[in-house]
Structures are given as C-alpha cells and as structure tokens.
Design an enzyme around this catalytic site. Sequence first.
Site, PDB file in Angstrom:
ATOM      1  CG  HIS A  81       3.046  -4.948   6.782  1.00  0.00           C
ATOM      2  ND1 HIS A  81       2.771  -3.765   6.125  1.00  0.00           N
ATOM      3  CD2 HIS A  81       3.994  -5.565   6.027  1.00  0.00           C
ATOM      4  CE1 HIS A  81       3.536  -3.671   5.047  1.00  0.00           C
ATOM      5  NE2 HIS A  81       4.288  -4.740   4.962  1.00  0.00           N
ATOM      6  CB  THR A 121       8.829   0.537  -0.420  1.00  0.00           C
ATOM      7  OG1 THR A 121       8.393  -0.810  -0.289  1.00  0.00           O
ATOM      8  CG2 THR A 121      10.311   0.562  -0.692  1.00  0.00           C
ATOM      9  CD1 TRP A 122       7.563   7.404  -1.886  1.00  0.00           C
ATOM     10  CD2 TRP A 122       5.396   7.187  -2.432  1.00  0.00           C
ATOM     11  NE1 TRP A 122       7.171   8.562  -2.528  1.00  0.00           N
ATOM     12  CE2 TRP A 122       5.854   8.451  -2.873  1.00  0.00           C
ATOM     13  CE3 TRP A 122       4.073   6.830  -2.671  1.00  0.00           C
ATOM     14  CZ2 TRP A 122       5.017   9.349  -3.533  1.00  0.00           C
ATOM     15  CZ3 TRP A 122       3.234   7.721  -3.338  1.00  0.00           C
ATOM     16  CH2 TRP A 122       3.711   8.962  -3.768  1.00  0.00           C
ATOM     17  CB  SER A 181      -0.916  -0.004   1.238  1.00  0.00           C
ATOM     18  OG  SER A 181      -1.768  -1.115   1.205  1.00  0.00           O
ATOM     19  N   GLY A 182       2.150   1.120  -0.217  1.00  0.00           N
ATOM     20  CA  GLY A 182       3.016   2.303  -0.233  1.00  0.00           C
ATOM     21  C   GLY A 182       4.008   2.321   0.916  1.00  0.00           C
TER      22      GLY A 182
HETATM   23  P1  PAP Z   1       5.606  -3.846   1.097  1.00  0.00           P
HETATM   24  O1  PAP Z   1       4.319  -3.959   1.850  1.00  0.00           O
HETATM   25  O2  PAP Z   1       6.175  -5.178   0.667  1.00  0.00           O
HETATM   26  O3  PAP Z   1       6.611  -3.000   1.783  1.00  0.00           O
HETATM   27  P2  PAP Z   1       4.786  -1.644  -0.499  1.00  0.00           P
HETATM   28  O4  PAP Z   1       5.964  -0.767  -0.603  1.00  0.00           O
HETATM   29  O5  PAP Z   1       3.732  -1.286   0.495  1.00  0.00           O
HETATM   30  O6  PAP Z   1       5.259  -3.137  -0.271  1.00  0.00           O
HETATM   31  O7  PAP Z   1       4.071  -1.724  -1.901  1.00  0.00           O
HETATM   32  C1  PAP Z   1       4.745  -1.856  -3.097  1.00  0.00           C
HETATM   33  C2  PAP Z   1       4.018  -0.952  -4.068  1.00  0.00           C
HETATM   34  O8  PAP Z   1       4.450   0.391  -3.881  1.00  0.00           O
HETATM   35  C3  PAP Z   1       4.328  -1.319  -5.514  1.00  0.00           C
HETATM   36  O9  PAP Z   1       3.136  -0.990  -6.221  1.00  0.00           O
HETATM   37  P3  PAP Z   1       2.774  -1.650  -7.648  1.00  0.00           P
HETATM   38  O10 PAP Z   1       3.046  -3.115  -7.539  1.00  0.00           O
HETATM   39  O11 PAP Z   1       1.320  -1.345  -7.842  1.00  0.00           O
HETATM   40  O12 PAP Z   1       3.620  -0.949  -8.630  1.00  0.00           O
HETATM   41  C4  PAP Z   1       5.469  -0.381  -5.812  1.00  0.00           C
HETATM   42  O13 PAP Z   1       5.665  -0.161  -7.202  1.00  0.00           O
HETATM   43  C5  PAP Z   1       5.012   0.870  -5.094  1.00  0.00           C
HETATM   44  N1  PAP Z   1       6.121   1.781  -4.769  1.00  0.00           N
HETATM   45  C6  PAP Z   1       7.338   1.453  -4.282  1.00  0.00           C
HETATM   46  N2  PAP Z   1       8.090   2.540  -4.138  1.00  0.00           N
HETATM   47  C7  PAP Z   1       7.337   3.590  -4.526  1.00  0.00           C
HETATM   48  C8  PAP Z   1       7.574   4.991  -4.617  1.00  0.00           C
HETATM   49  N3  PAP Z   1       8.729   5.516  -4.297  1.00  0.00           N
HETATM   50  N4  PAP Z   1       6.566   5.772  -5.072  1.00  0.00           N
HETATM   51  C9  PAP Z   1       5.377   5.252  -5.420  1.00  0.00           C
HETATM   52  N5  PAP Z   1       5.092   3.928  -5.363  1.00  0.00           N
HETATM   53  C10 PAP Z   1       6.065   3.103  -4.923  1.00  0.00           C
END
Ligand code: PAP
Length: 341
Positions: A132, A73-74, A70-71
């Site tokens: 989480h 990593t961002w 859900s974002g």
């Molecule tokens: P996690 O729960 O394993 O940590 P998480 O980071 O919440 O994962 O989600 C990954 C999603 O965030 C991916 O989405 P997608 O599969 O729909 O593309 C990933 O691309 C997206 N993501 C990772 N980094 C960023 C960023 N810097 N900006 C926007 N979206 C991002």
Amino acid sequence: MAASAVYDDDMAGSELVTSSLPLETRFPPFQLRQLGGFWFPEAILPGVAAAHARFEPRPSDVFLASFPKSGTTWLKALAFAVIYRADHPPRSPGHPLRHRNPHDCVKFLEEPFAVDGGVLAALPSPRVIATHLPYSLLPGRVAAEGGSGVRRIVYICRDPKDALVSTWLFAKKVVAAAAARDGDEDGKPPPAPTTFEEAFELFCDGRCMAGPQWRHVAGYWEASRRLPDKVLFLRYEEMLQDPVGNVRKLAEFMGCAFSGEEEAAGVVEDIVELCSIDALKNMDVNKNGAQEYVKNESFFRKGVAGDWSNHMTPAMAERLDKIVDDALQGTGFTFAPAQSA
Ligand code: PAP
C-alpha cells in the site's frame, strides 16, 4: 532518488523515529503517522523501515500496489491465479485460493515479519508481493529509475468516493473485532468508530491510511506514463466491466501471456470465475477464517462501482470530486465517472 531522500529525512541512522512524525488519532482503531507526505498506521512503520533497509528484490518479482480498499484483494487473487496457473490450474479443487484468503497467498511488503521474519525471502520465484506504499515511498531498490531499474509493478486505482466508503465500513469492522477480542481488559472502553461525516472530513484532508488518495494514485499514474513496460495502471471500474480483457493484460504484463491452447480451453474465464467476489465470498475460508485483526469475510462486501451514493450526499460527493480534480490538475489523470450501484 527522491523516494529515499524523503524517507531518509525521517530516519535517524537505520531506525525510524516514529515518535517524531506527525500524529493523527481521529480514525480509530488506526493511529496514523505522517511519513513523506502520506499517513500510515503507526504499527506498519517498522515494516516500512525494514523494507527500505533490508528487502532484497529479485528481477522476476511482481509488485501489486494500491491505495487501501481499491481492489487489492481481487488483484492479489488474480495475479496469484495467473502467475501460478501451471502449478495450480484454476479449476483444481486444491487450488490455494479455495483454501486460503488472498491476503494469505500474497503478503504485503510492509507487514510485520515480511522482511525481517524472512517471509518474503522464503518465497520461490517468481514472487508476487503487495504494497500500500505510494510510489515515492517504495524502497529505492524496487523503484530505482535507472541503475538496477524498476521492478514490475501493477497498480489498481478506484474512485476515491468508493474507496472512502469501503475504508470507513471496514474500519468499523476492525474496531468491532478489536472490541470483541480485547473487551475492556485494559480498563479502557474500546474506541468508538468514526462517524461517516468525520471520516469524510479526514479523507478530504488526506488524513486516512496511505492518504492523500489522489496523490497516491498520481504517483503511480505518472510512473506508468514514464515507464509503461514497468508500471501497469489498472482501474477497478474497468476491471468490473471487462475482467477477461484486464486479466489478459495482467498476464502479458507479468510475462506469462495466455497461449492459444489456454485461451481455447477457457483458462482466462476460469481464473476470472475463481477470483470473482461471489466465488471468493462463498469459500469456507473466507466465510469462517480470519486475519489477525479482522474476519476474512470483511474483505468481501458489495464489490461494485458507485456504492458511494448510498452513503454520501451529492454535495459531499461534489466537494470531494473538486478537491481531487484540483489536486490532479496537470497530471493528465482523471477518475472515470463511476457507474451507479
Ligand atoms: P484492502 O486494501 O484491505 O486489501 P481491498 O481489497 O483493496 O481492501 O478493497 C476491498 C474492496 O474490494 C471491497 O469493496 P466494497 O467495500 O466497496 O464492496 C470489496 O467488496 C472489494 N472486493 C473484494 N474482492 C473482490 C473481488 N473479487 N471482485 C471485486 N471486488 C472485490
């Protein structure tokens, strides 16, 4: 409080009796167990128990909470870059985010070694810690409403359809990584990845990591309404539309608002740029590095709103939306319509 009471129901003494919890095996490579109404990979349950029993929060801690995909990593990257900007200016070539994946900069409360391995205790204050876990399963010392009080928590939510698609694609990569790593050394074939249709049914039934997703979101939403100074509720889709505004909000909430000089120098924009998916994706550590179970590149895919439409039929989307809408009745929360990919 309720969180501890739910958790204690599943405890015997200080140990979690994992084998007594309901089991879900249809989402390889994760073997899920149900705890307090939510499903978790079995492997993290000792970390959850350790967090409840032995985690010592500090008043300056900031928690980043999310349903998976859900974002997280961002948000980890942004919060880290914001809170430590005095020591690590976003433009500096040596910035930790240029050399380490965001998951190595901000650890999860419930991951192995976080509490019992002393990883979190060794961090200097202010600490940024991710989770989480749903609000109802946070350790009482983190989410005690009254008494010592709730710590600052930032929650990020995302359209469940996009979270599902992202989860399914990520799980396939984890299965592939496990197969490449382990081969058939134990004589058993590697688990077959779940089809999207199977993953959809499980998600609709709430049977996914940290699911049901809507209950996860509703718990933090309600907490953010009760305790707006303690729980900041962000939306992935709104952050895509206005990253600068949301980073300002994040900094204010974390108690480190940007000064006039920083604004004038473009520090907010620099942080947004440093943490953008394109910038992170192209860093060597994220192209070539790995976590224990998956390559770092797996955390960066499209990073858009509405990609679900490339994987799900309109009828599936309608069905999931209805399940979610029905479940959220009375909470005052709705998911904003997602944009097209
Ligand atoms: P996690 O729960 O394993 O940590 P998480 O980071 O919440 O994962 O989600 C990954 C999603 O965030 C991916 O989405 P997608 O599969 O729909 O593309 C990933 O691309 C997206 N993501 C990772 N980094 C960023 C960023 N810097 N900006 C926007 N979206 C991002």
